[in-house]
Design a protein around this motif. Structure first.
Motif, short mmCIF file in Angstrom:
data_model
loop_
_atom_site.label_atom_id
_atom_site.label_comp_id
_atom_site.label_asym_id
_atom_site.label_seq_id
_atom_site.Cartn_x
_atom_site.Cartn_y
_atom_site.Cartn_z
N LEU A 51 54.82 6.47 68.37
CA LEU A 51 56.26 6.26 68.49
C LEU A 51 56.61 5.97 69.94
CD1 LEU A 51 58.92 6.48 66.78
CD2 LEU A 51 58.99 8.89 67.45
N ALA A 52 57.43 4.93 70.18
CA ALA A 52 57.90 4.59 71.53
C ALA A 52 59.42 4.62 71.53
CB ALA A 52 57.39 3.22 71.96
N LEU A 53 60.01 5.31 72.50
CA LEU A 53 61.45 5.52 72.53
C LEU A 53 62.03 5.00 73.85
CD1 LEU A 53 61.46 9.19 71.17
CD2 LEU A 53 61.71 7.07 69.85
N SER A 54 63.04 4.17 73.76
CA SER A 54 63.62 3.54 74.96
C SER A 54 64.62 4.44 75.67
CB SER A 54 64.33 2.24 74.56
OG SER A 54 65.61 2.54 74.01
N GLY A 55 64.97 4.01 76.87
CA GLY A 55 66.06 4.64 77.60
C GLY A 55 67.40 4.16 77.07
N GLY A 56 68.49 4.79 77.59
CA GLY A 56 69.81 4.35 77.15
C GLY A 56 70.91 5.38 77.28
N GLY A 57 70.70 6.47 78.04
CA GLY A 57 71.77 7.45 78.19
C GLY A 57 72.13 8.08 76.85
N ILE A 58 73.41 8.27 76.61
CA ILE A 58 73.86 8.90 75.36
C ILE A 58 73.45 8.08 74.15
CG2 ILE A 58 76.11 7.75 75.35
CD1 ILE A 58 75.32 11.37 74.21
N LEU A 59 73.16 6.78 74.34
CA LEU A 59 72.70 5.95 73.22
C LEU A 59 71.39 6.49 72.64
CD1 LEU A 59 73.39 2.37 74.65
CD2 LEU A 59 74.92 3.84 73.32
N GLY A 60 70.68 7.30 73.45
CA GLY A 60 69.45 7.93 72.98
C GLY A 60 69.67 8.85 71.79
N ALA A 61 70.93 9.19 71.50
CA ALA A 61 71.21 10.00 70.31
C ALA A 61 70.75 9.28 69.05
CB ALA A 61 72.71 10.31 70.23
N ALA A 62 70.72 7.95 69.09
CA ALA A 62 70.25 7.19 67.92
C ALA A 62 68.78 7.49 67.63
CB ALA A 62 70.46 5.70 68.14
N HIS A 63 68.00 7.85 68.66
CA HIS A 63 66.60 8.24 68.43
C HIS A 63 66.53 9.41 67.44
CE1 HIS A 63 65.09 5.57 71.43
NE2 HIS A 63 65.51 6.26 72.47
N LEU A 64 67.49 10.32 67.55
CA LEU A 64 67.44 11.53 66.73
C LEU A 64 67.63 11.21 65.26
CD1 LEU A 64 69.51 13.94 69.01
CD2 LEU A 64 67.09 13.34 69.12
N GLY A 65 68.48 10.20 64.97
CA GLY A 65 68.65 9.79 63.58
C GLY A 65 67.38 9.19 63.01
N VAL A 66 66.66 8.42 63.83
CA VAL A 66 65.38 7.85 63.38
C VAL A 66 64.37 8.96 63.12
CG1 VAL A 66 63.44 6.37 64.02
CG2 VAL A 66 65.78 5.67 64.58
N ILE A 67 64.28 9.91 64.04
CA ILE A 67 63.33 11.01 63.88
C ILE A 67 63.67 11.85 62.65
CG2 ILE A 67 62.53 13.17 64.94
CD1 ILE A 67 62.85 11.68 67.66
N GLN A 68 64.96 12.03 62.39
CA GLN A 68 65.38 12.76 61.20
C GLN A 68 64.86 12.08 59.93
OE1 GLN A 68 69.64 12.70 59.99
NE2 GLN A 68 69.56 14.92 60.28
N VAL A 69 64.93 10.76 59.88
CA VAL A 69 64.43 10.03 58.72
C VAL A 69 62.92 10.18 58.60
CG1 VAL A 69 64.09 7.72 57.74
CG2 VAL A 69 66.32 8.37 58.65
N LEU A 70 62.20 10.10 59.70
CA LEU A 70 60.74 10.27 59.65
C LEU A 70 60.37 11.64 59.09
CD1 LEU A 70 59.65 8.70 63.07
CD2 LEU A 70 59.58 7.64 60.80
N GLU A 71 61.13 12.65 59.49
CA GLU A 71 60.87 14.00 58.97
C GLU A 71 61.14 14.06 57.46
OE1 GLU A 71 61.94 16.64 62.97
OE2 GLU A 71 63.28 16.68 61.23
N GLU A 72 62.24 13.45 57.04
CA GLU A 72 62.57 13.47 55.61
C GLU A 72 61.53 12.74 54.78
OE1 GLU A 72 67.43 13.59 56.32
OE2 GLU A 72 66.48 11.81 55.47
N LYS A 73 60.95 11.69 55.36
CA LYS A 73 59.92 10.92 54.67
C LYS A 73 58.54 11.56 54.81
CE LYS A 73 62.77 7.63 53.41
NZ LYS A 73 63.12 7.40 52.00
N LYS A 74 58.50 12.68 55.55
CA LYS A 74 57.27 13.46 55.73
C LYS A 74 56.16 12.65 56.40
CE LYS A 74 58.36 16.47 51.82
NZ LYS A 74 59.07 17.41 52.71
N VAL A 75 56.55 11.89 57.41
CA VAL A 75 55.57 11.18 58.23
C VAL A 75 55.74 11.64 59.67
CG1 VAL A 75 55.39 9.19 56.72
CG2 VAL A 75 57.10 9.19 58.52
N LYS A 76 54.62 11.76 60.36
CA LYS A 76 54.63 12.31 61.71
C LYS A 76 53.82 11.41 62.62
CE LYS A 76 53.59 16.62 64.20
NZ LYS A 76 53.04 17.98 64.05
N PRO A 77 54.36 11.06 63.80
CA PRO A 77 53.58 10.22 64.71
C PRO A 77 52.36 10.93 65.24
CG PRO A 77 55.54 11.04 65.82
CD PRO A 77 55.67 11.43 64.37
N LEU A 78 51.35 10.13 65.54
CA LEU A 78 50.13 10.66 66.16
C LEU A 78 50.36 10.93 67.64
CD1 LEU A 78 47.00 11.13 65.87
CD2 LEU A 78 46.73 8.75 66.55
#
Length: 291
Positions: A4-31
């Protein structure tokens, strides 16, 4: 497995959390995970074993009262203008309280060597004009000459460095070095993510491709978009030799300090990941390595 690669962006980084939430719900985890600036902070939390619910709860607290987490460097700014015996400011804002609250999410992790998965956080040593990667992984190979690879560091050093947008947040002084935000070197470190875990790289770029009205941009917006321009331009001309898929949540319209938009940004990341899931699932499973 995927990285998983995550960009910069200040408060826009909150969008990363929504993506990670979906990965958790789909039960997939990055190496493995790599990140820069806001993405570097989230990458460290992922590598420390912090779940999306804890991250989102923390983000809500910060966004609800940001003045409790950031201080103006009044004394340092005075020293900058009228030098005396003190040190000049290394940025307009001291994020010490913010970083302390972030580190409290994983109090058992005090250094990068204690991350529980391979991780890389990007910064720049502005004193030596060198890009920097903080990672405990020993066999990393820089994409080009001149990189500093720091294998041992406390989290305050690594995370304070990656988020220190030059001129805005305090840079980190260590001996004769000054470390600042890695966005001016590599705002979306998919290349480092691939080194940490060779295979498909799922990258999340939260920087907007355009703004609705440039007349409304402030200092932080100009600085963050300047960083994004440099590295996105380089990414466009880079000949990648590895499989990468990028999620680009539509973050247009939110300023760098748009704390009031935190919930919307999380949902934006979540919706983007769900919309692309039919393509993401086979990609991260390796079924589309050559696609």
């Amino acid at each position: 497995m995927f990285s998983l690669a995550l960009s910069g962006g200040g408060i826009l980084g909150a969008a990363h959390l929504g993506v990670i939430q979906v990965l958790e719900e789909k039960k997939v985890k990055p190496l493995a995970v790599a990140g820069t600036s806001a993405g570097g902070l989230v990458a460290s939390l992922v590598a420390s074993g912090v779940g999306s619910a804890a991250m989102i709860g923390w983000g809500k607290r910060v966004s609800g009262a940001p003045w409790d987490y950031f201080d103006l460097n009044i004394r340092g700014l005075v020293e900058e203008i009228w030098p005396d015996s003190g040190k000049p400011a290394a940025g307009l804002i001291n994020p010490g309280k913010f970083l302390a609250s972030l580190l409290d999410l994983a109090p058992q992790i005090g250094s990068i060597e204690e991350w529980i998965m391979p991780c890389a956080v990007i910064a720049v040593d502005i004193a030596t004009m060198s890009p920097v990667v903080f990672s405990p992984v020993r066999d990393l190979h820089p994409p080009e000459p001149g990189w500093q690879i720091i294998n041992r560091a406390d989290l305050l050093w690594a995370l304070g460095s990656t988020m220190a947008m030059p001129g805005l947040f305090d840079g980190v002084r260590r001996k004769s070095h000054m470390y600042v935000d890695g966005g001016i070197a590599n705002t979306l470190p998919a290349d480092w993510a691939y080194q940490l875990g060779p295979g498909p790289v799922l990258s999340v770029n939260v920087a907007p491709t355009s703004v609705q009205n440039g007349q409304n941009m402030g200092i932080a917006d100009i600085l963050s978009r300047s960083e994004a321009f440099v590295t996105q331009y380089l990414a466009n001309v880079e000949n990648r030799g590895y499989p990468v898929m990028t999620i680009s949540p539509p973050t247009q319209g939110t300023p760098f300090f748009g704390f009031q938009d935190f919930d919307h940004l999380v949902e934006t990341g979540r919706e983007s990941a769900l919309k692309l899931w039919p393509q993401i699932e086979p990609f991260i499973s390796g079924q589309e390595k050559n696609g």
